[in-house]
Write a protein that holds these residues in place. Structure first.
Motif, PDB file in Angstrom:
ATOM      1  N   GLU A   1       0.838  -1.201   0.000  1.00  0.00           N
ATOM      2  CA  GLU A   1       0.000   0.000   0.000  1.00  0.00           C
ATOM      3  C   GLU A   1       0.873   1.252   0.000  1.00  0.00           C
ATOM      4  O   GLU A   1       1.711   1.429   0.891  1.00  0.00           O
TER       5      GLU A   1
ATOM      6  N   GLU B   1      -7.107   2.148  -3.021  1.00  0.00           N
ATOM      7  CA  GLU B   1      -7.531   1.515  -1.764  1.00  0.00           C
ATOM      8  C   GLU B   1      -8.327   2.531  -0.965  1.00  0.00           C
ATOM      9  O   GLU B   1      -7.958   3.713  -0.888  1.00  0.00           O
TER      10      GLU B   1
ATOM     11  N   GLU C   1      -2.813   0.827  -3.913  1.00  0.00           N
ATOM     12  CA  GLU C   1      -2.164  -0.449  -3.639  1.00  0.00           C
ATOM     13  C   GLU C   1      -1.543  -0.990  -4.922  1.00  0.00           C
ATOM     14  O   GLU C   1      -2.119  -0.880  -6.010  1.00  0.00           O
TER      15      GLU C   1
ATOM     16  N   TYR D   1      -1.136   1.723   6.609  1.00  0.00           N
ATOM     17  CA  TYR D   1      -0.627   1.276   5.314  1.00  0.00           C
ATOM     18  C   TYR D   1       0.340   0.127   5.590  1.00  0.00           C
ATOM     19  O   TYR D   1       1.224   0.252   6.445  1.00  0.00           O
TER      20      TYR D   1
ATOM     21  N   SER E   1       4.821  -1.309   6.126  1.00  0.00           N
ATOM     22  CA  SER E   1       5.298  -1.119   4.764  1.00  0.00           C
ATOM     23  C   SER E   1       6.802  -0.866   4.757  1.00  0.00           C
ATOM     24  O   SER E   1       7.328  -0.176   5.643  1.00  0.00           O
TER      25      SER E   1
END
Length: 366
Positions: A13, A66, A86, A162, A261
């Motif tokens: 993401e 997203e 995403e 995320y 992430s």
């Protein structure tokens, strides 16, 4: 010695920032603005049947917007509040192939964004806004829809976070073995996630920890999710541990959902090799059906600076290394990950150092 075959996929993401500064989210960026970026990116028919399109058709490409979908009283989509874009890979037979595919598609996304006011960034928690408010309140149809699973009920939480889904599958594992792997990864999640931490900001400043995403999310949302066939027995758990596969390519998939992430796709590759070793391992005893929320909250603050956490992560690296004998590429990636562990390194530490040095980070001005 027979080397067991695995397959891999990555879902990443991307948060958005404005080119002239500031964080972009649903309060100042429209779904249509992000969708126009996706529209400019190519669609490849060979991506299917690996990738799921979804009921609303929003997920038509490897890139998609997203967000949080809103519906009218008859279940028709009325809007989608966006949080970012995403990027997901199709399924690959090797870790490096999945990493290379993600890197190439992130570069394509950057090129598509170059002519707009937006840029992609990597951060795992909205650095300026901790809460997503559902406005207007859910109507009767939406309330029923959002009670369909623990994840639907808590879907609003993902609007502030995320993160990646790291996917792997091994053809030799039956449903019982898959559930056992899911419970193992759920148990050991608190010692895995610090390697990825990248959310040291919330409400406009450093919050005192390394992963606001972990502190808010893990325990309410799954750490690991296993996709089983329609005829396999599901585990009744909140949050879910198992889910019925939505397309044939998902059957047997192990999805680790608790990492932050990662700004460097190579770190995803190293983490996938670690997960591969833990799937192959036959020595680690820990099992949990749902994540230990309190321990995740502790780790979210302390990270690898906590000696017990650091030692526990090292034990997982050792167990994975023993299980990966005969897989030199995985062992090489694991050794690079071990170097990060020795240095007690995480992306969050680098983000905080840059912020303290006066560099804008994820739309935040020091």
């Amino acid at each position: 010695m027979r080397v067991r075959a695995f397959r891999y996929g990555i879902e990443h993401e991307c948060a958005m920032v404005f080119a002239d500064g500031g964080f972009a989210d649903h309060t100042n960026t429209a779904f249509e603005e992000l969708q126009s970026v996706v529209d400019a990116l190519p669609e490849d028919p060979k991506d299917y049947p690996d990738l799921r399109v979804g009921d609303q058709g929003i997920k038509r490409k490897r890139w998609y917007v997203e967000g949080y979908e809103r519906f009218d009283g008859h279940g028709e989509l009325t809007r989608c509040d966006p949080k970012g874009i995403e990027v997901r890979t199709r399924i690959h037979d090797a870790v490096d192939a999945a990493v290379d595919a993600l890197r190439a598609d992130l570069q394509r996304l950057d090129a598509a964004l170059a002519g707009t006011r937006l840029r992609a960034t990597t951060v795992s928690f909205n650095p300026v806004r901790s809460d997503y408010r559902i406005e207007p309140p859910l109507n009767a149809w939406e309330q029923t829809h959002r009670q369909g699973s623990p994840e639907e009920r808590t879907a609003h939480l993902h609007m502030s976070t995320y993160g990646p889904d790291l996917n792997l599958s091994c053809a030799d594992l039956d449903a019982t073995a898959l559930v056992d792997v899911g419970r193992k990864l759920t148990h050991y999640s608190p010692w895995l996630v610090p390697l990825s931490f990248s959310s040291p900001f919330r409400d406009g400043a450093p919050w005192g920890g390394l992963s606001a995403r972990t502190a808010v999310r893990t325990g309410v949302r799954p750490a690991a999710l296993v996709f089983l066939g329609a005829d396999d027995e599901q585990v009744d758990a909140d949050p879910s541990l198992t889910q019925v596969a939505r397309l044939p390519a998902e059957v047997g998939r192990i999805e680790f959902k608790a990492f932050d992430s990662c700004p460097d796709p190579d770190l995803y590759g190293e983490l996938l090799s670690l997960l591969t070793g833990l799937v192959l391992d036959e020595t680690l005893p820990g099992r949990r059906t749902t994540p230990d929320a309190a321990l995740h909250r502790h780790v979210a603050v302390a990270g690898l600076a906590d000696e017990a956490v650091h030692a526990g992560t090292g034990e997982l690296l050792d167990a994975a290394a023993r299980a990966l004998v005969g897989r030199p590429d995985d062992l090489a990636r694991l050794e690079r990950l071990r170097g990060r562990w020795r240095r007690r390194e995480s992306p969050a530490a680098a983000m905080l150092a840059a912020y303290r040095a006066g560099t804008p980070v994820a739309g935040l001005q020091p």
